[in-house]
Design a protein around this motif. Sequence first.
Motif, short mmCIF file in Angstrom:
data_model
loop_
_atom_site.label_atom_id
_atom_site.label_comp_id
_atom_site.label_asym_id
_atom_site.label_seq_id
_atom_site.Cartn_x
_atom_site.Cartn_y
_atom_site.Cartn_z
N GLY A 214 0.90 -1.13 0.03
CA GLY A 214 -0.09 0.00 -0.05
C GLY A 214 0.88 1.28 0.01
N LEU A 215 0.54 2.32 -0.78
CA LEU A 215 1.26 3.45 -0.77
C LEU A 215 0.35 4.72 -0.81
N VAL A 216 0.73 5.71 0.13
CA VAL A 216 -0.18 6.93 0.11
C VAL A 216 0.72 8.12 0.05
N ILE A 217 0.62 8.97 -0.96
CA ILE A 217 1.69 10.09 -0.95
C ILE A 217 0.73 11.20 -1.16
N GLY A 218 1.02 12.24 -0.45
CA GLY A 218 0.24 13.61 -0.41
C GLY A 218 0.62 14.74 0.58
N GLU A 219 -0.21 15.64 0.55
CA GLU A 219 0.27 16.62 1.70
C GLU A 219 -0.24 16.21 2.90
N ASP A 220 0.81 16.66 3.94
CA ASP A 220 0.50 16.33 5.24
C ASP A 220 0.15 15.04 5.74
N ILE A 221 0.75 13.83 5.12
CA ILE A 221 0.44 12.45 5.22
C ILE A 221 1.10 12.16 6.43
N ARG A 222 0.86 11.67 7.63
CA ARG A 222 1.41 11.38 8.83
C ARG A 222 1.24 9.89 9.27
N MET A 223 2.16 9.76 10.33
CA MET A 223 2.35 8.30 10.99
C MET A 223 0.89 8.04 11.14
N SER A 224 -0.05 8.88 12.06
CA SER A 224 -1.30 8.59 12.55
C SER A 224 -2.18 8.23 11.54
N ASP A 225 -2.00 8.80 10.24
CA ASP A 225 -2.71 8.32 9.05
C ASP A 225 -2.68 6.73 8.88
N LEU A 226 -1.42 6.41 8.95
CA LEU A 226 -1.00 5.04 8.83
C LEU A 226 -1.63 4.20 9.90
N LYS A 227 -1.45 4.52 11.18
CA LYS A 227 -2.06 3.92 12.28
C LYS A 227 -3.53 3.66 11.97
N GLY A 228 -4.21 4.74 11.90
CA GLY A 228 -5.68 4.61 11.56
C GLY A 228 -5.91 3.80 10.44
N THR A 229 -5.48 3.85 9.34
CA THR A 229 -5.44 2.76 8.27
C THR A 229 -5.37 1.62 8.32
N LEU A 230 -4.42 1.21 9.27
CA LEU A 230 -4.01 -0.18 9.52
C LEU A 230 -5.06 -0.77 10.55
N SER A 231 -5.40 0.25 11.43
CA SER A 231 -6.48 -0.39 12.51
C SER A 231 -7.73 -0.74 12.04
N VAL A 232 -8.30 0.36 11.04
CA VAL A 232 -9.68 0.01 10.16
C VAL A 232 -9.53 -1.35 9.46
N PHE A 233 -8.26 -1.47 8.84
CA PHE A 233 -8.21 -2.88 8.02
C PHE A 233 -8.08 -3.91 8.90
N ALA A 234 -7.41 -3.79 10.18
CA ALA A 234 -7.31 -4.90 11.12
C ALA A 234 -8.65 -5.45 11.64
N LYS A 235 -9.52 -4.37 12.01
CA LYS A 235 -10.80 -4.65 12.64
C LYS A 235 -11.69 -5.16 11.43
N LYS A 236 -11.66 -4.62 10.21
CA LYS A 236 -12.63 -5.26 9.21
C LYS A 236 -12.29 -6.73 8.69
N MET A 237 -11.10 -7.12 8.75
CA MET A 237 -10.48 -8.25 8.62
C MET A 237 -10.63 -9.26 9.61
N PHE A 238 -10.43 -9.07 10.65
CA PHE A 238 -10.39 -10.03 11.85
C PHE A 238 -11.34 -9.75 13.15
N GLY A 239 -12.05 -8.69 12.99
CA GLY A 239 -13.15 -8.59 14.16
C GLY A 239 -12.29 -7.81 15.19
N ASP A 240 -13.23 -7.41 16.00
CA ASP A 240 -12.58 -6.25 17.23
C ASP A 240 -11.83 -7.13 18.14
N ASP A 241 -12.27 -8.42 18.38
CA ASP A 241 -11.50 -9.14 19.64
C ASP A 241 -10.02 -9.62 19.31
#
Length: 345
Positions: A214-241
Motif C-alpha cells: 500500500g502506498l499513500v503520498i500527499g500533503e501532510d500525510i502522517r504516521m497517525s494516518d498510517l495507524k488509523g488505516t491499519l487499524s481499520v484494516f485489522a478490524k474489518k479483516m479479523f473483528g474487534d476481539d
Amino acid sequence: MEAQLQELKTQALEKIAEASTVKELNDVRVAYLGKKGPITDLLKGMGKLPAEERPKMGALVNVVREEVTTQLEARMVLLEEEAINAKLQSETIDITLPGRPVKTGNAHPLTRVVEEIEDLFISMGYEVAEGPEVEKDYYNFEALNLPKGHPARDMQDSFYITEDVLLRTHTSPVQARTMEAKGGEPIKIICPGKVYRRDSDDATHSHQFTQIEGLVIGEDIRMSDLKGTLSVFAKKMFGDDREIRLRPSFFPFTEPSVEMDISCFKCGGSGCNVCKKTGWIEILGAGMVHPNVLEMAGYDSKRLTGFAFGMGPERIAMLKYGVEDIRHFYTNDVRFLSQFQRTEL
Ligand code: FA5
C-alpha cells in the motif's frame, strides 16, 4: 379355383387380423404374398387354364391380392403406431427424480482473501496497481534506498536471474515504479502480486508467496494516518476481539518503520508451533516513506510525505480461516480447497 381363391383370401384376412406384432404381420405377408406364397402359385398356374378363363381369373387374383395388401398395410400402420407408443411408454422420463449433483469449483482461499483486501482498500479510495515479477535490481532495491552492497539486502534473500535482474522479493518495486510514473503527483494505491525469496519452507514461510503493498503520498500525510488505516484494516479483516500490536522495526525505504502483529489464532497468545512460541504472527511491515525514496522518484520530500505498508495475504488467510500450515495453499488438495465455500465471504 375361384372357391380356392376365396378361401385363401378369408384365411389371409383372418391371419392379418390376428397378427399382434409387426413381426407377425410381416410373416403373414411373406406367407401369403411372397414369391413362394399360394397367391403367387395361383398366378403361376394360370397357364394351365383354358384361354377364355384366364382374363377373368387373372383379374380375380389381382383383386384378392390388392385387398390382402390393403388390409395388410392398414394393419401395419396400426401395429407400428402401437409399437412406438409402447416404446415411448416404457422410456418415459421421470422429471421428478432428483438430478445428479454437479461439482462446482470455488475461488482459491488465497484469491478470495486478496480480493477481499482489495475491495476493502478500494472502498477507502485506493487504486490497484501492478508490476512485473521479473524485476530490475534498481526498482527492487536501489530506488528503495538499498544501494548495491547495502547490508539490509540480506533481509530478503533473492533469486537473481542476471546481475541486474531478479525475481522481485517484495511488492515495493511497484511503489518505486508508480512514483516514477506519477512525476511528483499524489498517490493512493495498493499493489497485489507474487513475490519470491530464498526462504526455507516451513509452517509460516514459503519461497514463493503473495504480498499486497500500500502506498499513500500527499500533503501532510502522517504516521497517525498510517495507524488509523491499519487499524481499520485489522478490524474489518479479523473483528474487534483479535489483538494487534505495532512494533518498531527497520526497513531502508521507510523512516520510522513498524511491523504489525496479530495474536496467534491457534494458541490465542500463549505460544505454540504456529507462532514459534511468541504468541504473535507478523502480518505486515510499514512506515513513513523515506525522504531518499521520495527524492529518487522526483518528489519534493519537503512538500509531500507518504506512508507505505506491505502485507502477506497467506498469513492473513491463515489467521482468518485457522489454517496451520502455509503449504496447504500451494498443494492444491481438493479436500482442503473444497472447505472454502463461496458463502463464507
Ligand atoms: C517487506 O517485504 C516490505 N517490503 C514491506 C514493507 C512495505 C515495509 C512498505 C514498509 C513499507 P517483510 O519482509 O517483512 O517486508 O514482508 C512483509 C510481509 O510478507 C510479512 O509481514 C509477512 O506477512 C510476509 N512474508 C514475508 N516473508 C514471507 C514468507 N517467506 N512466506 C510467507 N509470507 C512472508
